[in-house]
Scaffold this motif. Structure first.
Motif, PDB file in Angstrom:
ATOM      1  N   TYR A   1      -0.315   5.968  60.373  1.00 33.08           N
ATOM      2  CA  TYR A   1       0.829   6.734  59.886  1.00 33.08           C
ATOM      3  C   TYR A   1       2.016   6.589  60.839  1.00 33.08           C
ATOM      4  CZ  TYR A   1      -2.503   9.315  56.849  1.00 33.08           C
ATOM      5  OH  TYR A   1      -3.444   9.696  55.928  1.00 33.08           O
TER       6      TYR A   1
ATOM      7  N   GLY B   1       3.849   3.461  60.464  1.00 35.95           N
ATOM      8  CA  GLY B   1       4.511   3.256  59.175  1.00 35.95           C
ATOM      9  C   GLY B   1       3.688   2.432  58.204  1.00 35.95           C
TER      10      GLY B   1
ATOM     11  N   PRO C   1       1.957   5.398  52.993  1.00 37.02           N
ATOM     12  CA  PRO C   1       3.086   5.892  52.183  1.00 37.02           C
ATOM     13  C   PRO C   1       4.079   6.688  53.034  1.00 37.02           C
ATOM     14  CG  PRO C   1       1.033   6.190  51.013  1.00 37.02           C
ATOM     15  CD  PRO C   1       0.672   5.727  52.398  1.00 37.02           C
ATOM     16  N   ARG C   2       5.325   6.738  52.609  1.00 37.31           N
ATOM     17  CA  ARG C   2       6.401   7.308  53.422  1.00 37.31           C
ATOM     18  C   ARG C   2       6.223   8.778  53.784  1.00 37.31           C
ATOM     19  NH1 ARG C   2      10.508  10.124  50.669  1.00 37.31           N
ATOM     20  NH2 ARG C   2      10.204  10.121  48.421  1.00 37.31           N
ATOM     21  N   HIS C   3       5.462   9.524  53.018  1.00 36.03           N
ATOM     22  CA  HIS C   3       5.254  10.944  53.316  1.00 36.03           C
ATOM     23  C   HIS C   3       4.186  11.168  54.385  1.00 36.03           C
ATOM     24  CE1 HIS C   3       7.169  11.304  49.301  1.00 36.03           C
ATOM     25  NE2 HIS C   3       7.732  12.333  49.881  1.00 36.03           N
ATOM     26  N   TRP C   4       3.457  10.139  54.730  1.00 36.65           N
ATOM     27  CA  TRP C   4       2.362  10.247  55.681  1.00 36.65           C
ATOM     28  C   TRP C   4       2.882   9.892  57.064  1.00 36.65           C
ATOM     29  CZ3 TRP C   4      -2.453   7.743  52.918  1.00 36.65           C
ATOM     30  CH2 TRP C   4      -2.626   8.355  51.661  1.00 36.65           C
ATOM     31  N   VAL C   5       2.810  10.845  58.000  1.00 33.52           N
ATOM     32  CA  VAL C   5       3.336  10.666  59.351  1.00 33.52           C
ATOM     33  C   VAL C   5       2.309  11.175  60.373  1.00 33.52           C
ATOM     34  CG1 VAL C   5       5.708  10.986  58.514  1.00 33.52           C
ATOM     35  CG2 VAL C   5       4.500  12.915  59.517  1.00 33.52           C
TER      36      VAL C   5
ATOM     37  N   ASP D   1       8.262  16.890  50.578  1.00 33.76           N
ATOM     38  CA  ASP D   1       9.699  17.098  50.389  1.00 33.76           C
ATOM     39  C   ASP D   1       9.908  17.935  49.126  1.00 33.76           C
ATOM     40  OD1 ASP D   1       8.676  15.019  48.817  1.00 33.76           O
ATOM     41  OD2 ASP D   1      10.611  14.038  48.630  1.00 33.76           O
TER      42      ASP D   1
ATOM     43  N   ARG E   1      11.933  19.477  54.141  1.00 33.86           N
ATOM     44  CA  ARG E   1      10.624  18.891  54.416  1.00 33.86           C
ATOM     45  C   ARG E   1       9.690  19.969  54.932  1.00 33.86           C
ATOM     46  NH1 ARG E   1      11.433  14.205  58.514  1.00 33.86           N
ATOM     47  NH2 ARG E   1      12.813  15.740  59.448  1.00 33.86           N
TER      48      ARG E   1
ATOM     49  N   ARG F   1       6.880   8.017  62.688  1.00 33.22           N
ATOM     50  CA  ARG F   1       6.730   7.051  61.600  1.00 33.22           C
ATOM     51  C   ARG F   1       7.733   5.942  61.884  1.00 33.22           C
ATOM     52  NH1 ARG F   1       4.827   5.495  57.036  1.00 33.22           N
ATOM     53  NH2 ARG F   1       6.152   4.456  55.516  1.00 33.22           N
ATOM     54  N   ARG F   2       7.277   4.902  62.535  1.00 30.98           N
ATOM     55  CA  ARG F   2       8.137   3.794  62.962  1.00 30.98           C
ATOM     56  C   ARG F   2       9.213   4.239  63.948  1.00 30.98           C
ATOM     57  NH1 ARG F   2       9.125   1.073  57.130  1.00 30.98           N
ATOM     58  NH2 ARG F   2       7.008   0.341  56.820  1.00 30.98           N
TER      59      ARG F   2
END
Length: 154
Positions: A29, A32, A35-39, A60, A65, A92-93
């Motif tokens: 996570y 990255g 999926p974008r919601h996973w951190v 979101d 958030r 996330r990245r």
């Protein structure tokens, strides 16, 4: 899947397999690779002060958030966040310093429903179907901590 998930978190705590999978997920996570919601959330441990990395789903809703504890009030990360006055890092990245502010119970039901739409792994731990009416989410909201993500808290 629900039976395996509840077995992995029996008593509200991850067993050895769940801890290993969480460590792998936290790495994925944060990089990255999900999926974008996973951190990945980093929070200081309340006893040791060492950074604890937790894979989470950020929901979101209406331009805000939110972070939800699928294991309820007994989750270690919830106690760590409270002890850290909500100051955590989301990865996330990159790294984002934020503050998590607890959401009042009355505001949680719609957030809980959105969270379950984004977090398939949480569904086995929340005693409400993700398509249930809001009233069903209101029934369990007091036992499921929800935090709003506040940015710019340096």
């Amino acid at each position: 899947m629900g039976g395996v998930m509840t077995w992995m978190y029996r008593g509200g705590r991850p067993n050895r397999l769940a801890r290993m999978m969480n460590a792998l997920s936290a790495w994925q996570y944060g990089a990255g690779l999900a999926p974008r919601h996973w951190v990945t959330m980093e929070v200081p441990g309340r006893r040791t002060g060492r950074t604890v990395s937790v894979p989470i789903v950020v929901a979101d809703l209406d331009g805000e958030r939110y972070v939800v504890s699928m294991l309820g009030t007994g989750a270690n990360w919830v106690a760590n966040v409270r002890a850290a006055d909500g100051r955590v890092v989301l990865r996330r990245r990159g790294r984002e310093r934020v503050r998590l502010v607890e959401v009042p119970v009355a505001q949680r039901p719609v957030i809980l429903r959105r969270h379950l739409a984004l977090a398939p792994g949480a569904r086995a731990h929340v005693p409400v179907d993700r398509h249930a009416p809001i009233a069903e989410f209101a029934r369990v909201a007091a036992g499921i901590p929800v935090f709003r993500v506040v940015t710019g808290t340096g």
